[in-house]
Design an enzyme around this catalytic site. Structure first.
Site, PDB file in Angstrom:
ATOM      1  N   TYR A  13       0.845  -1.204   0.000  1.00 24.66           N
ATOM      2  CA  TYR A  13       0.000   0.000   0.000  1.00 24.66           C
ATOM      3  C   TYR A  13       0.879   1.252   0.000  1.00 24.66           C
ATOM      4  CZ  TYR A  13      -3.534   3.319   1.781  1.00 24.66           C
ATOM      5  OH  TYR A  13      -4.379   4.387   1.954  1.00 24.66           O
TER       6      TYR A  13
ATOM      7  N   LYS B 284       1.091   4.320  -2.754  1.00 25.37           N
ATOM      8  CA  LYS B 284       0.760   5.727  -2.473  1.00 25.37           C
ATOM      9  C   LYS B 284       1.961   6.638  -2.748  1.00 25.37           C
ATOM     10  CE  LYS B 284      -3.579   5.266  -1.218  1.00 25.37           C
ATOM     11  NZ  LYS B 284      -4.678   5.853  -1.990  1.00 25.37           N
TER      12      LYS B 284
END
Ligand code: NDP
Length: 249
Positions: free
Chosen positions: A163, A167
């Site tokens: 994740y 990002k």
């Protein structure tokens, strides 16, 4: 918000959480909103929950943004039915458990394909529409404090595996878009919004319990989106970092 009246905003991941809050706030502000998500029933529930006089401004397209062909089909529909895209809120995102070093590669791919490639597909399609129609549109990226320099995960939390790179990648995509649009002489604006913890379905219940009241609400992020959009045409809000008061990491 006068210049956005009846303009078309596409929101990826509109079926819950931040995306649904953005849809509500932008429909109420007078935009035509197209919500994209995989769960058609949740998009329909959202539409039904809107005040009757706003409901006709909400449109939904079932779309898995990690699949380029599905993104192409959804944007083609928008172009044909609504005339083009003026605002894109790149918001769809997933978290899957495990650690980067030993979680299944297919889960890592799924995270990157949704959070990063899905945003790239939608950005290409929306920007193409804005440039073709010569409209000074707005690209908004719902990023994360996990995607900006200085991110220090709480060692007590499971680390955010793929994740976090997804990002950080989005931070770079935002900056590259900003530079490329300037080179093209375009007036399209770009904004990255980096929230800390937000009380949505993506956050496990145990984490919510631990955070207690030290957590943002989806509406807080939607208000930041509205603020970025409401600035004058010559002003660009490049980044907004939002944390609940008291959030440490
Ligand atoms: P939710 O789980 O409530 O919402 C995620 C949304 O993304 C859902 O509408 C989901 O819809 C959609 N989505 C997921 N995968 C896909 C896909 N392949 N194609 C289309 N839509 C997809 O969580 P949030 O509202 O919190 O998340 C929104 C964004 O905010 C994410 O990018 C997340 O990373 C970011 N964020 C969240 C924080 C938090 O603490 N909550 C903190 C910082 C950033 P469906 O399942 O129907 O497809």
């Amino acid at each position: 918000m006068d210049r956005w009246q009846n303009r078309v905003a596409v929101i990826s991941g509109a079926s819950s959480g931040i995306g649904a809050a953005c849809a509500r706030i932008l429909v109420a502000a007078g935009l035509q909103v197209v919500g994209l998500a995989r769960r058609a029933d949740r998009l329909e529930k959202l539409r039904q929950s809107l005040p009757a006089e706003q409901r006709t401004r909400f449109h939904q397209q079932t779309c898995d943004v990690s699949q380029e062909s599905q993104a192409n089909n959804a944007f083609e529909w928008i172009e044909k039915e609504l005339g083009g895209i003026d605002v894109l809120v790149n918001n769809a995102g997933i978290v899957l458990g495990g650690q980067l070093i030993d979680m299944p590669t297919k889960d890592i791919s799924n995270i990157l394909q949704t959070n990063l490639m899905g945003s790239i597909y939608c950005t290409k399609l929306a920007t193409g529409s804005m440039i073709r129609r010569q409209v000074p549109g707005h690209l908004i990226f719902v990023n994360s404090t996990a995607g900006v320099a200085g991110y220090k995960p709480d060692p007590a939390e499971e680390s955010l595996n793929a994740y976090t790179p997804s990002k950080f990648g989005l931070t770079a995509v935002h900056e590259i878009c900003r530079q490329e649009l300037i080179q093209k002489g375009s007036k399209i604006k770009t904004t990255s919004i980096n929230p800390g913890w937000v009380a949505t379905e993506i956050v496990p219940d145990e984490t919510k319990a631990k955070l207690g009241e030290v957590i943002l609400q989806a509406d807080d992020v939607a208000q930041a989106v509205l603020y970025a959009l409401s600035t004058p045409a010559h002003t660009q809000v490049e980044q907004i970092t939002l944390r609940a008061v008291g959030e440490y990491f």
